[in-house]
Design a protein around this motif. Structure first.
Motif, PDB file in Angstrom:
ATOM      1  N   MET A  65       0.792  -1.095  -0.200  1.00 36.82           N
ATOM      2  CA  MET A  65       0.091   0.032  -0.167  1.00 36.82           C
ATOM      3  C   MET A  65       0.836   1.064  -0.134  1.00 36.82           C
ATOM      4  O   MET A  65       0.426   2.248  -0.393  1.00 36.82           O
ATOM      5  CB  MET A  65      -0.902  -0.104   1.219  1.00 36.82           C
ATOM      6  CG  MET A  65      -1.978  -0.976   1.409  1.00 36.82           C
ATOM      7  SD  MET A  65      -3.391  -0.524  -0.138  1.00 36.82           S
ATOM      8  CE  MET A  65      -4.065   0.847   0.457  1.00 36.82           C
ATOM      9  N   LEU A  66       2.051   1.103   0.401  1.00 35.60           N
ATOM     10  CA  LEU A  66       3.027   2.374   0.499  1.00 35.60           C
ATOM     11  C   LEU A  66       3.396   2.908  -0.940  1.00 35.60           C
ATOM     12  O   LEU A  66       3.772   3.979  -1.041  1.00 35.60           O
ATOM     13  CB  LEU A  66       4.116   2.122   1.472  1.00 35.60           C
ATOM     14  CG  LEU A  66       4.073   2.229   3.017  1.00 35.60           C
ATOM     15  CD1 LEU A  66       5.319   1.801   3.644  1.00 35.60           C
ATOM     16  CD2 LEU A  66       3.556   3.654   3.357  1.00 35.60           C
ATOM     17  N   ALA A  67       3.444   1.934  -1.690  1.00 30.19           N
ATOM     18  CA  ALA A  67       3.692   2.241  -3.248  1.00 30.19           C
ATOM     19  C   ALA A  67       2.960   3.324  -3.676  1.00 30.19           C
ATOM     20  O   ALA A  67       3.287   4.217  -3.977  1.00 30.19           O
ATOM     21  CB  ALA A  67       3.675   0.977  -4.057  1.00 30.19           C
ATOM     22  N   PRO A  68       1.490   3.150  -3.730  1.00 30.30           N
ATOM     23  CA  PRO A  68       0.629   4.252  -4.211  1.00 30.30           C
ATOM     24  C   PRO A  68       0.753   5.390  -3.174  1.00 30.30           C
ATOM     25  O   PRO A  68       0.568   6.510  -3.818  1.00 30.30           O
ATOM     26  CB  PRO A  68      -0.762   3.469  -4.485  1.00 30.30           C
ATOM     27  CG  PRO A  68      -0.684   2.570  -3.551  1.00 30.30           C
ATOM     28  CD  PRO A  68       0.596   2.002  -3.452  1.00 30.30           C
ATOM     29  N   ALA A  69       0.969   5.286  -1.940  1.00 29.89           N
ATOM     30  CA  ALA A  69       1.009   6.244  -1.100  1.00 29.89           C
ATOM     31  C   ALA A  69       2.352   7.213  -1.455  1.00 29.89           C
ATOM     32  O   ALA A  69       2.100   8.511  -1.476  1.00 29.89           O
ATOM     33  CB  ALA A  69       1.079   5.800   0.301  1.00 29.89           C
ATOM     34  N   VAL A  70       3.437   6.684  -1.793  1.00 34.25           N
ATOM     35  CA  VAL A  70       4.561   7.363  -2.352  1.00 34.25           C
ATOM     36  C   VAL A  70       4.508   8.008  -3.533  1.00 34.25           C
ATOM     37  O   VAL A  70       4.773   9.209  -3.860  1.00 34.25           O
ATOM     38  CB  VAL A  70       5.802   6.369  -2.396  1.00 34.25           C
ATOM     39  CG1 VAL A  70       6.793   6.900  -3.009  1.00 34.25           C
ATOM     40  CG2 VAL A  70       6.278   5.891  -0.863  1.00 34.25           C
ATOM     41  N   LEU A  71       3.755   7.293  -4.291  1.00 35.12           N
ATOM     42  CA  LEU A  71       3.483   8.209  -5.695  1.00 35.12           C
ATOM     43  C   LEU A  71       2.428   9.323  -5.459  1.00 35.12           C
ATOM     44  O   LEU A  71       2.682  10.329  -6.010  1.00 35.12           O
ATOM     45  CB  LEU A  71       2.805   7.221  -6.731  1.00 35.12           C
ATOM     46  CG  LEU A  71       3.543   6.014  -7.224  1.00 35.12           C
ATOM     47  CD1 LEU A  71       2.825   5.177  -8.023  1.00 35.12           C
ATOM     48  CD2 LEU A  71       4.592   6.716  -8.035  1.00 35.12           C
ATOM     49  N   ALA A  72       1.344   9.192  -4.571  1.00 35.62           N
ATOM     50  CA  ALA A  72       0.587  10.368  -4.138  1.00 35.62           C
ATOM     51  C   ALA A  72       1.485  11.417  -3.636  1.00 35.62           C
ATOM     52  O   ALA A  72       1.205  12.436  -3.903  1.00 35.62           O
ATOM     53  CB  ALA A  72      -0.468   9.940  -3.332  1.00 35.62           C
TER      54      ALA A  72
END
Length: 236
Positions: A65-72
């Motif tokens: 879940m941190l992958a899209p969080a980092v992109l955001a």
């Protein structure tokens, strides 16, 4: 075509910013009572298989879940500091991929405990612990990535200084095969991640209109499709 859309978007990005850190913290807390190094982690699985399975599953779910969080987060930083956003996201994502790779090794090691017992599993992990693999190479990238993201978020005005420092503390989270919870650094790192990103995710979710009926139906269809695929995958 929707003008101005950037992946992962407000809803997915905001949800990831909230859920990712909380899942990581939950995984860290569930295994806090056991020593962080691999022999003790394998012994803990032998004694408490459900607890350790839940702990590692939550942690890996949070990592994904941190992958899209980092992109955001990078999207917000990139509005005024594109270079900080690009390098911070790139380094952090490489590190997250490495964590996911380690999660697969952890799962296999736990299955060795289940099938062969803790002593053979411990010997197998010890004998192969330093074996080379491509995804071992970016391991240190995640340490630098969180710091670059933190500096970029502060310079871009996305995070204030205290929350930017909290985000940078994620560099202290242990990385490697069967790494459990190191006290206090793992707790500080995961807690700092929550302090930095969860309020940002809540703000992102609140900042704009609610999703329409079509969007909700589409999301429901995706979830249903994933459940069907999960059921089919269990058979094969």
């Amino acid at each position: 075509m929707t003008d101005g859309y950037t992946f992962p978007g407000r809803w997915m990005g905001g949800t990831a910013l909230v859920a990712g850190p909380l899942l990581v913290l939950a995984g860290v807390l569930l295994r806090v009572r056991h020593h962080f190094f691999f022999p003790q982690q394998l012994a803990a699985y032998a004694d408490h298989p459900r607890l350790m399975t839940a702990a590692y599953a939550l942690f890996e779910a949070g990592t994904v879940m941190l992958a899209p969080a980092v992109l955001a987060l990078a999207g917000l930083i990139g509005r005024s500091r594109p270079m900080w956003a690009a390098w911070g996201a790139t380094l952090t994502l490489l590190g997250l991929f490495t964590r996911t790779f380690h999660g697969g090794i952890d799962h296999l090691a736990f299955q060795l405990v289940r099938v062969q017992g803790p002593e053979p599993a411990t010997r197998a992990v010890a004998d192969s612990y330093t074996a080379w693999h491509l995804f071992r190479s970016p391991a240190l990238a995640i340490l630098a990535g969180w710091i670059v993201l933190a500096v970029g978020a502060y310079r871009a005005g996305v995070l204030g200084l205290p929350r930017a420092i909290a985000l940078g503390l994620m560099a202290a989270l242990a990385l490697g095969t069967l790494k459990g919870t190191q006290v206090p650094q793992s707790l500080i790192a995961a807690g700092g991640l929550c302090v930095a990103l969860v309020p940002l995710g809540v703000t992102m979710l609140r900042d704009g209109p609610r999703p329409g009926r079509r969007a909700l139906l589409g999301a429901g269809a995706v979830v249903a499709g994933l459940l069907v695929l999960r059921l089919l995958g269990a058979e094969g």
